[in-house]
Design a protein around this motif. Structure first.
Motif, short mmCIF file in Angstrom:
data_model
loop_
_atom_site.label_atom_id
_atom_site.label_comp_id
_atom_site.label_asym_id
_atom_site.label_seq_id
_atom_site.Cartn_x
_atom_site.Cartn_y
_atom_site.Cartn_z
N ILE A 8 22.43 -77.60 97.53
CA ILE A 8 23.12 -77.39 96.26
C ILE A 8 23.11 -75.90 95.97
O ILE A 8 22.05 -75.26 95.97
N LEU A 9 24.30 -75.34 95.76
CA LEU A 9 24.40 -73.91 95.50
C LEU A 9 24.93 -73.71 94.08
O LEU A 9 25.96 -74.27 93.71
N ILE A 10 24.21 -72.93 93.31
CA ILE A 10 24.70 -72.60 91.97
C ILE A 10 24.81 -71.08 91.88
O ILE A 10 23.82 -70.37 92.01
N PRO A 11 26.03 -70.56 91.72
CA PRO A 11 26.17 -69.09 91.69
C PRO A 11 25.59 -68.52 90.41
O PRO A 11 25.61 -69.17 89.36
N SER A 12 25.05 -67.33 90.49
CA SER A 12 24.52 -66.70 89.29
C SER A 12 25.21 -65.36 89.09
O SER A 12 25.95 -64.89 89.94
N ALA A 13 24.97 -64.75 87.92
CA ALA A 13 25.61 -63.49 87.58
C ALA A 13 24.78 -62.34 88.12
O ALA A 13 23.56 -62.41 88.16
N THR A 14 25.46 -61.27 88.53
CA THR A 14 24.74 -60.07 88.92
C THR A 14 24.32 -59.30 87.67
O THR A 14 24.70 -59.67 86.55
N ILE A 15 23.62 -58.21 87.87
CA ILE A 15 23.20 -57.37 86.74
C ILE A 15 24.42 -56.85 85.98
O ILE A 15 24.38 -56.60 84.79
N TYR A 16 25.58 -56.74 86.69
CA TYR A 16 26.77 -56.20 86.04
C TYR A 16 27.41 -57.21 85.08
O TYR A 16 28.08 -56.83 84.15
N GLU A 17 27.22 -58.50 85.35
CA GLU A 17 27.80 -59.50 84.44
C GLU A 17 26.78 -60.00 83.44
O GLU A 17 27.14 -60.33 82.31
N GLY A 18 25.52 -60.09 83.87
CA GLY A 18 24.53 -60.69 83.00
C GLY A 18 23.55 -59.72 82.38
O GLY A 18 22.82 -60.07 81.45
N GLY A 19 23.49 -58.50 82.88
CA GLY A 19 22.47 -57.57 82.40
C GLY A 19 21.10 -58.03 82.85
O GLY A 19 20.97 -58.86 83.75
N GLY A 20 20.07 -57.51 82.21
CA GLY A 20 18.72 -57.93 82.56
C GLY A 20 17.71 -56.82 82.33
O GLY A 20 18.08 -55.66 82.14
N SER A 21 16.43 -57.22 82.34
CA SER A 21 15.36 -56.24 82.16
C SER A 21 14.61 -56.06 83.47
O SER A 21 14.44 -57.02 84.22
N PHE A 22 14.18 -54.85 83.72
CA PHE A 22 13.45 -54.55 84.94
C PHE A 22 12.30 -53.60 84.62
O PHE A 22 12.43 -52.78 83.71
N ILE A 23 11.22 -53.75 85.36
CA ILE A 23 10.09 -52.83 85.18
C ILE A 23 10.01 -51.97 86.43
O ILE A 23 9.85 -52.47 87.53
N ASN A 24 10.16 -50.67 86.25
CA ASN A 24 10.24 -49.82 87.45
C ASN A 24 8.86 -49.47 87.97
O ASN A 24 7.84 -49.95 87.48
N GLN A 25 8.81 -48.58 88.99
CA GLN A 25 7.55 -48.33 89.67
C GLN A 25 6.48 -47.72 88.77
O GLN A 25 5.31 -47.82 89.06
N GLU A 26 6.87 -47.05 87.71
CA GLU A 26 5.86 -46.44 86.83
C GLU A 26 5.57 -47.35 85.64
O GLU A 26 4.98 -46.92 84.67
N GLY A 27 6.03 -48.62 85.71
CA GLY A 27 5.74 -49.56 84.64
C GLY A 27 6.63 -49.40 83.43
O GLY A 27 6.29 -49.84 82.34
N ARG A 28 7.80 -48.79 83.63
CA ARG A 28 8.69 -48.59 82.49
C ARG A 28 9.63 -49.78 82.36
O ARG A 28 10.30 -50.16 83.30
N LEU A 29 9.64 -50.36 81.18
CA LEU A 29 10.49 -51.51 80.91
C LEU A 29 11.87 -51.00 80.52
O LEU A 29 12.00 -50.23 79.55
N GLN A 30 12.89 -51.38 81.26
CA GLN A 30 14.24 -50.90 80.96
C GLN A 30 15.22 -52.07 80.96
O GLN A 30 15.03 -53.04 81.67
N ARG A 31 16.24 -51.94 80.15
CA ARG A 31 17.23 -53.01 80.04
C ARG A 31 18.60 -52.55 80.47
O ARG A 31 19.00 -51.42 80.19
N ALA A 32 19.32 -53.43 81.13
CA ALA A 32 20.70 -53.15 81.51
C ALA A 32 21.62 -54.03 80.67
O ALA A 32 21.31 -55.20 80.44
N SER A 33 22.73 -53.46 80.23
CA SER A 33 23.70 -54.26 79.47
C SER A 33 24.71 -54.87 80.43
O SER A 33 24.99 -54.29 81.47
N PRO A 34 25.29 -56.00 80.05
CA PRO A 34 26.39 -56.52 80.86
C PRO A 34 27.57 -55.56 80.82
O PRO A 34 27.82 -54.93 79.79
#
Lengths: 794, 168
Positions: free
Chosen positions: A566-592
């Motif tokens: 069963i395959l369910i496609p998901s949105a990339t960061i460009y469509e869905g945005g999302g939060s990421f924590i980078n190597q120095e522990g910085r919490l950053q958010r991306a907008s769709p």
């Protein structure tokens, strides 16, 4: 602190501030073309002229080149200065081709802006224009020299800031030409920044050329997720297609620049084979049917074998929202997982690295730029986190000493010491360093002297080529160096730090073991492809094949997607945005950025038409992020998490995982909990000690090997071939020379490689860079050691 | 960069043969891995070949361990380096301010007319190449020109061709 008056307003600025910056602090933007905050003044364009009415200097002078001093009275609007600037524009436009309607810079062109602002609209000089012949600078940068106004920004960035020499200034005077000796691909992996930095249309983005006018694109602030640095970018989309990624200024993280992998790796989102519609057993179906099938499958497996028979796998590229939802869902349902890492060793290494770095004071790119002593341990910056190399270079330009302990032949745009230590030798050296910090002098000449005069030390540490005990040694070594030392961790994925914090004991390897034992019957894979970079393809294929149910939620046309029940496609960061924590522990958010869907341009080319069915949304729209799909699944199997939207996730996560969410986006986390078990992992015996065989070390390169950019067609022209690095002496004893073609036998498959030699590579080591991963599709198991009998000349 | 119209009349080889390029080796050996000596190296190379084609530049770049773009940048910056073959004698006519007001344009016009070439051109017999320069630092003798290594001052349109006749 100099106090000066600009346009009647008084301001006090730190010594050394240029007048142009002092004015900007007051909100007065003096027009400029050549001045750039990262590159400093050049005094080339003459556009930032202002009138100095009183003080130490007088007259119409360049505000970018003059430092603010006490008692200066500056007027930016004095008629003399205004008429000077007006004439400068007129001169600059004299040779300009006036081709704005077909110029991609149009709409965000600095020259266009200042021309309009100056009111210049008629070319008074009737003579012929100066013209140039353009060069082909490779797949990324389009040159159009006639539009050049000689601001020197490109040369200053390319040679001074980034340290590459193949592009520069040629000729003299008004015939000055910015280009290469001959046409050819730019060698720098930062060449895309020329596009951002050029104030005119002389250097524009080649992949997005003629694709959209600036004012027609959808743009939003986003993040680069092609390594762990978390550079800030602005993404442009047009007609359901991502067309361009540009660097977005963030003084705390990437500054003004990004690397070419981040800039041109976006094309996976437009991939023609990207899963766009849910599918059951390879047949496209509707969302509701796919979800219903998934729910039925999960319930059946749970009924027959219990919840522990369902394994959950995710990866370091999943957003924080997906990771959190998945962790909560596993707790709620009792599923096995989630596993974010390939094997136990990787998990422990990542966790240890995060712990060591956070407890010693973690460093980011800004700290690297300020350091005066940089030690690189087990990291190849250009390949693993390209922009890091640029930060190291800035420190080096200010006089920092740079040393590296790594078996790979590292290339950096600066002078540095390297010792090709690995494994036991590396461990010994680090132990010596931990006992007596100047102990490294023996392997890195100059270390002691640099250490004595150092004030800020940054140790760059990566988990890929060093083992667990070396990582721990390195931690001890850094604590010996004391307060002035920090650790800059380099992880593999954009969200590795969060993954190691959220990970429990499960890893993909442990789940695979349970699949073989028959304990796990179903696998839920969320934005994870275990086949990517695997060394045990055969084993993996057998495990996946033996499963009763495989549910994949992903946006890549990955190998596991092809094997999904069963395959369910998901949105990339460009469509869905999302939060990421980078190597120095910085919490950053991306907008769709946009709504997504099958790019319209592909229809116009006549191939792959979208389905001609009636639907409310655009064809191929994948509006749901993986965490939304997971919530829906949870809801349907009766394990609702009470989460409706992103805000809810953040609220729940703040309570459940306080260490990840105690900061607002943009801040750094401090993670105290989640200690690493002290018991040593069983260390594998070195199989090459007794035999003639060489141990194999698999590495990745800048443009090949990173999971997302693998699928970006924009990077195809610069991807390197498969390379095998030998020790120079060993290779010459065997009659191998740089550039020779060889076959390496692995199991029943022969893999072609191009030979590279370096004196830095340890003699009992063979470093393999698979290049284009397609080559590995055939190899069932990558050998740990390789003997000379398995190597033959092509 | 590439040879323009009139240069085509001269016999120019498309590629410099390898044995000719080997003449560069002593120069490269002298300055190997010393990027600071690029200009003397180029000067000596130009003395051998008369001009600095792409192959010569690339060879020097590799020998001195600098990028070919850097060598090209230096060659194209200085007026004394040339990338197209020149005649046996280079006439450098000064068009600096002092020479200009003392009648350099008339001298230039006379030479152009007599030799039937323009500025930047070479006579079909490869005897002369005519170039203009900004200032030769001999303004007291204006108008001034250099032919090869010799400087001639106080020129007049009537006598300038007699000077050129000395150069065969």
């Amino acid at each position: 602190m100099p106090r000066l008056t600009i346009d009647g307003q008084v301001i006090e600025v730190p010594p050394g501030t240029k007048v142009i910056d002092a004015a900007e602090a007051l909100g007065i933007v003096i027009p400029r073309l050549c001045y750039h905050p990262a590159l400093g003044p050049a005094g080339a364009c003459r556009l930032c002229a202002v009138s100095f009415l009183d003080g130490p200097v007088k007259g119409v002078l360049m505000s970018c080149s003059i430092e603010a001093r006490d008692g200066m009275v500056v007027s930016t609007e004095h008629p003399e200065a205004v008429s000077f600037r007006k004439q400068v524009i007129e001169w600059l436009m004299m040779n300009h081709p006036h081709d704005c309607p077909v110029c991609d810079e149009g709409g965000h062109c600095l020259l266009q802006e200042v021309t309009v602002a100056s009111g210049h609209c008629r070319r008074r000089y009737p003579g012929p224009k100066r013209t140039f012949v353009d060069q082909d600078l490779g797949p990324f940068v389009q040159q159009e020299m006639n539009r050049c106004i000689h601001c020197w920004r490109c040369r200053r960035f390319y040679q001074d800031y980034a340290g590459y020499r193949d592009f520069g200034a040629l000729g003299i005077g008004w015939r000055t030409y910015f280009g290469r000796a001959t046409s050819g691909v730019l060698e720098s992996p930062f060449s895309g920044n020329l596009v951002d930095i050029c104030p005119t249309g002389a250097l524009t983005d080649k992949p997005s050329r003629f694709m959209a006018r600036r004012w027609d694109v959808e743009r939003a602030p986003s993040l680069c997720i092609h390594c762990s640095l978390g550079c800030n970018v602005t993404v442009s989309a047009h007609l359901r297609e991502i067309v361009q990624v540009e660097a977005r200024y963030n003084g705390d993280v990437n500054g003004h620049f990004i690397c070419d992998r981040g800039r041109y790796g976006f094309d996976y989102a437009n991939h023609p084979l990207r899963p766009r519609s849910p599918a059951v057993m390879g047949e496209e179906t509707s969302w509701s049917k796919a979800i219903a099938q998934a729910v039925a499958g999960i319930e059946e497996v749970t009924r027959a074998h219990g919840p522990k028979a369902i394994g959950v796998v995710s990866s370091e590229r999943a957003s924080l929202e997906a990771m959190v939802t998945l962790s909560l869902l596993c707790e709620e349902t009792g599923w096995e997982g989630p596993a974010f890492f390939q094997d136990e060793e990787t998990l422990v290494k990542n966790r240890l690295l995060a712990q060591v770095a956070l407890s010693h004071g973690i460093a980011g790119l800004r700290e690297v730029e300020k350091a005066d002593l940089i030690l690189i341990v087990g990291t190849d910056p250009i390949c693993e986190a390209p922009l890091l190399a640029l930060a190291i270079r800035q420190a080096w330009r200010r006089g920092a000493w740079v040393g590296a302990l790594d078996p790979r032949p590292i290339e950096l745009p600066l002078t540095f010491e390297q010792s090709g230590l690995w494994d036991e030798e590396l461990k010994k050296a680090l132990l010596k360093g931990a006992q007596r910090e100047e102990g490294l002098e023996e392997v890195l000449p100059g270390w002691k002297e640099a250490l004595d005069r150092s004030r800020e030390i940054v140790v760059i540490l990566g988990p890929t080529v060093v083992d667990i005990s070396s990582l721990r040694r390195c931690g001890e070594f850094v604590s010996k160096l004391g307060k002035k030392a920090r650790i800059f961790p380099v992880f593999r994925g954009p969200n590795s730090l969060a993954a190691s914090a959220l990970s429990r004991e499960s890893t993909f390897r442990s789940l695979a073991r349970k699949i073989r034992e028959g304990k796990i019957k179903a696998l839920l894979l969320v934005e994870a492809d275990p086949f990517h970079g695997t060394k045990m393809r055969g084993e993996l294929e057998a495990s996946i094949r033996s499963l009763e149910l495989t549910i994949v939620i992903d946006y890549l046309p990955s190998e596991v997607v092809k094997r999904a029940h069963i395959l369910i496609p998901s949105a990339t960061i460009y469509e869905g945005g999302g939060s990421f924590i980078n190597q120095e522990g910085r919490l950053q958010r991306a907008s769709p950025v946009h709504r997504g869907g099958i790019p319209l341009r592909r229809n116009l080319q006549g191939n792959l038409r979208p389905p001609r069915t009636f639907a409310k949304g655009p064809p191929g729209e994948t509006a749901k992020s993986s965490w939304q799909v997971l919530l829906e699944l949870g809801e349907r199997i009766g394990k609702g998490l009470g989460i409706e939207d992103k805000e809810d996730i953040w609220k729940v996560a703040r309570e459940r995982f306080p260490f990840l969410w105690q900061v607002e986006p943009g801040g750094r986390i401090s993670w105290e909990g989640g200690g690493v078990q002290e018991e040593a992992m069983e260390e594998e015996e070195d199989p090459s000690q007794s035999s003639q065989e060489m141990r194999v070390l698999l590495v990745t390169s800048t443009f090949a090997g990173e999971e997302l950019s693998q699928y970006s067609s924009k990077l195809d022209p610069v991807r390197n071939e498969a390379r095998a690095f030998f020790n120079e002496e060993v290779a010459s004893q065997r009659g191998l020379r740089r550039g020779d073609r060889i076959w390496i036998r692995m199991g029943d498959v022969r893999v072609p490689f191009s030979v590279k030699t370096s004196p830095k590579v340890p003699s009992k080591l063979l470093i393999l860079d698979p290049g284009n991963e397609g080559l590995w599709r055939e190899v069932r198991e990558v050998s740990k050691t390789i003997g000379w009998t398995e190597i033959e000349r092509a | 960069m590439s040879a323009v119209g009139q240069e085509r009349m001269i016999e120019v080889v498309d590629r410099i043969p390898e044995e000719e390029l080997a003449k560069l080796d002593p120069i490269i050996a002298k300055y190997a891995h010393r990027p600071g000596y690029l200009i003397p190296a180029l000067k000596e190379a130009q003395e051998i070949f008369g001009y600095l084609p792409q192959e010569v530049q690339t060879r020097i770049a590799h020998g001195l361990n600098v990028s070919p773009s850097y060598v090209y940048g230096v060659v194209s910056f200085y007026a004394f380096f040339t990338m197209v073959p020149r005649g046996r004698h280079t006439i450098r006519i000064c068009l600096g301010t002092a020479c200009y007001v003392k009648g350099a344009p008339e001298i230039l016009a006379k030479i152009e007319q007599e030799l039937c070439i323009g500025v930047g051109g070479t006579t079909p017999d490869r005897r002369f190449t005519l170039v203009e320069v900004r200032c030769l630092g001999a303004c007291g003798l204006a108008p001034v020109m250099m032919v090869g290594e010799d400087t001639h001052g106080n020129l007049e349109p009537g006598t300038v061709m007699d000077i050129l006749d000395q150069y065969k």
